[in-house]
Write a protein that holds these residues in place. Structure first.
Motif, PDB file in Angstrom:
ATOM      1  N   ARG A  20       1.522  18.385   1.270  1.00  0.00           N
ATOM      2  CA  ARG A  20       1.766  17.438   2.359  1.00  0.00           C
ATOM      3  C   ARG A  20       2.898  16.478   1.989  1.00  0.00           C
ATOM      4  O   ARG A  20       3.130  16.177   0.822  1.00  0.00           O
ATOM      5  N   VAL A  66      -0.451   7.887  10.577  1.00  0.00           N
ATOM      6  CA  VAL A  66      -1.230   7.002   9.716  1.00  0.00           C
ATOM      7  C   VAL A  66      -0.532   5.646   9.716  1.00  0.00           C
ATOM      8  O   VAL A  66       0.693   5.573   9.698  1.00  0.00           O
ATOM      9  N   VAL A  76       1.798  12.084   8.316  1.00  0.00           N
ATOM     10  CA  VAL A  76       1.439  12.948   7.206  1.00  0.00           C
ATOM     11  C   VAL A  76       1.487  14.373   7.730  1.00  0.00           C
ATOM     12  O   VAL A  76       0.765  14.706   8.673  1.00  0.00           O
ATOM     13  N   MET A 121       0.848  -1.208   0.000  1.00  0.00           N
ATOM     14  CA  MET A 121       0.000   0.000   0.000  1.00  0.00           C
ATOM     15  C   MET A 121       0.882   1.257   0.000  1.00  0.00           C
ATOM     16  O   MET A 121       1.848   1.348   0.746  1.00  0.00           O
ATOM     17  N   LYS A 122       0.524   2.207  -0.851  1.00  0.00           N
ATOM     18  CA  LYS A 122       1.279   3.462  -0.907  1.00  0.00           C
ATOM     19  C   LYS A 122       0.304   4.632  -0.733  1.00  0.00           C
ATOM     20  O   LYS A 122      -0.851   4.540  -1.137  1.00  0.00           O
ATOM     21  N   ILE A 123       0.784   5.721  -0.155  1.00  0.00           N
ATOM     22  CA  ILE A 123      -0.079   6.897  -0.020  1.00  0.00           C
ATOM     23  C   ILE A 123       0.478   8.038  -0.848  1.00  0.00           C
ATOM     24  O   ILE A 123       1.659   8.354  -0.783  1.00  0.00           O
ATOM     25  N   ARG A 124      -0.383   8.619  -1.673  1.00  0.00           N
ATOM     26  CA  ARG A 124      -0.005   9.792  -2.453  1.00  0.00           C
ATOM     27  C   ARG A 124      -0.533  11.017  -1.706  1.00  0.00           C
ATOM     28  O   ARG A 124      -1.736  11.227  -1.637  1.00  0.00           O
ATOM     29  N   PRO A 125       0.355  11.846  -1.139  1.00  0.00           N
ATOM     30  CA  PRO A 125      -0.121  13.004  -0.377  1.00  0.00           C
ATOM     31  C   PRO A 125      -0.678  14.078  -1.310  1.00  0.00           C
ATOM     32  O   PRO A 125      -0.213  14.236  -2.433  1.00  0.00           O
ATOM     33  N   LEU A 126      -1.678  14.803  -0.819  1.00  0.00           N
ATOM     34  CA  LEU A 126      -2.253  15.909  -1.590  1.00  0.00           C
ATOM     35  C   LEU A 126      -1.504  17.205  -1.282  1.00  0.00           C
ATOM     36  O   LEU A 126      -0.949  17.375  -0.207  1.00  0.00           O
ATOM     37  N   HIS A 127      -1.529  18.107  -2.257  1.00  0.00           N
ATOM     38  CA  HIS A 127      -1.013  19.472  -2.100  1.00  0.00           C
ATOM     39  C   HIS A 127       0.421  19.502  -1.528  1.00  0.00           C
ATOM     40  O   HIS A 127       1.311  18.868  -2.072  1.00  0.00           O
ATOM     41  N   PRO A 176       2.304  17.198  -4.651  1.00  0.00           N
ATOM     42  CA  PRO A 176       2.683  17.956  -5.846  1.00  0.00           C
ATOM     43  C   PRO A 176       3.092  19.394  -5.546  1.00  0.00           C
ATOM     44  O   PRO A 176       3.804  20.024  -6.331  1.00  0.00           O
TER      45      PRO A 176
END
Lengths: 96, 96, 96, 96, 96, 96, 96
Positions: free
Chosen positions: B9, B75, B84, B1-7, B45
């Motif tokens: 973060r 998390v 995060v 499982m991978k998490i793509r942070p928004l903005h 991003p």
């Protein structure tokens, strides 16, 4: 170990202030509300403005600065405590 | 499982800091107000500015960073706790 | 019944997190401060910026997202509880 | 009597939510933290932006909307209570 | 004596709301959280925006307006109490 | 001694308000929440906007103004107390 | 030792205010809420605006200024206490 500060942060090595009595005896300054002094040891690239530009920090490594007693966060680097604070927290530069 | 942070973060894997006494015994750092260290494992991003542009996060995967003890939210990813947090919460990058 | 979120709001269906012990017994996660997961079921048109433009939400229907336990407001749609929150409240997207 | 809302305010007539049990008995929803529903009966001209422009409210008369229980201020118009709230307080539009 | 409001302020003469029972007896409205009504008796030139422009107040003398019970400051002009409030505090205009 | 106010500040000499009973007896106004009146005796150059311009204060020396009881700071000039406040704190100008 | 203030900060040497009774006896002013006076001894380059420009401080060395009792932070320079404050904290300039 070296720390590269982000944005408008600077790293400051605190300089213990001293007070000399008339008779020459040095006593440490105990008044908690006086600003502290320190030496700038690292400077971030500057403040990232919302128009996309970067405003350089108006300080350079080696500057002796005044800052409030509660400014910044203490970080231990190679066993030595330094402070990471924002340019905003620096009151002024002490000139010899 | 991978998490793509928004903005703006970033995801940071905490590195437990240790302290070595003169005799070489390692004792964990108990002072709650010292910043923590971690490794950046994912970067968003960038910050979405109000003029419609995006300001890239000034960090990359693998950076070793300093952050305040209460920064970010924990998390659990594949049984491993990560943090995060916002680029804003990162005090600096530790350079070897 | 369907809900069309306004501005930069999204609607998220919570996914109950589970924890499996070494022996394979599934126990619910009781730590109240861990972020929750959910699936995005509706996305608003975007944030209305003060310069008159709209910044699209960086999420799409079907995204599995992480969010803080207290993010959003619970709404009951056709007997099923969903959360209405802002893009801002989403910590990241879980990638398989 | 009619009320013309100013700026980005809207006037909403609350619709009492109901809950039907498996046996078909209707019981009122007592959970105080659930959002309410209502029908938009008047819409202001829009938000007056600081650049001098007006951003139209993204709602129209007749929209069925969700809003937080404590959103808006109650006004009595011709003996009937309505709510005056900001577009900001509207969570979403219920589509049939 | 006349008062010229500055910026986006307006002066409002409160109109006491009344409630008529089924039998026609008028009883004063005692619910403290209902908005009040009033008549606009003076209007400032508008809000001075930070870009140097002025945004005219969207109200005119004679408008019957709704406002929150705690909006504005009471001023006594020629022995008569009036309220000085901001356009922002006006919920809407009552149209006959 | 004269004071030149900075930015959008003005200096106001308070005028004691009085109340005359039906029989003509003057009694001082004791209601603490009523605005006070005063005469403008000095006006700053204007508000320094973030776009680099200056917005002139919309008041002139000699204006009789209304202001909130707790507006401004009291300064003693040549033994006489005056108030230094911001244009923002002035509710309106009393016209004869 | 000299201090160069950053941004829109100024350094002010407090001037003790005195009050002379009718009989000519000088008694110190004990009312804690009156502004203080001081002499400007150093002026920062100006406020760094978010559009990248600098707005010069509207003060010069030698100006006698009024400021609130709790404005600024006390710094000891060569055994003499001075105040570092923002231009914003200065109420006005005393003109002889």
């Amino acid at each position: 170990m070296k720390i590269r500060p982000l944005h408008d942060r600077v790293i400051v090595k605190r300089i213990e202030a001293e007070r000399t009595t008339a008779s020459g005896i040095v006593i440490p300054d105990s008044a908690g509300e006086k600003p502290d002094q320190g030496e700038v040891i690292a400077v971030g690239p500057g403040k990232f403005l919302d128009n996309g530009e970067v405003r350089r920090v108006d300080l350079k490594v080696g500057d002796r600065v005044l800052f409030g007693k509660y400014a910044g966060q203490t970080v231990k680097v190679d066993g030595q405590e330094v402070l990471v604070m924002r340019e905003e927290d620096i009151l002024g530069v002490v000139e010899a």
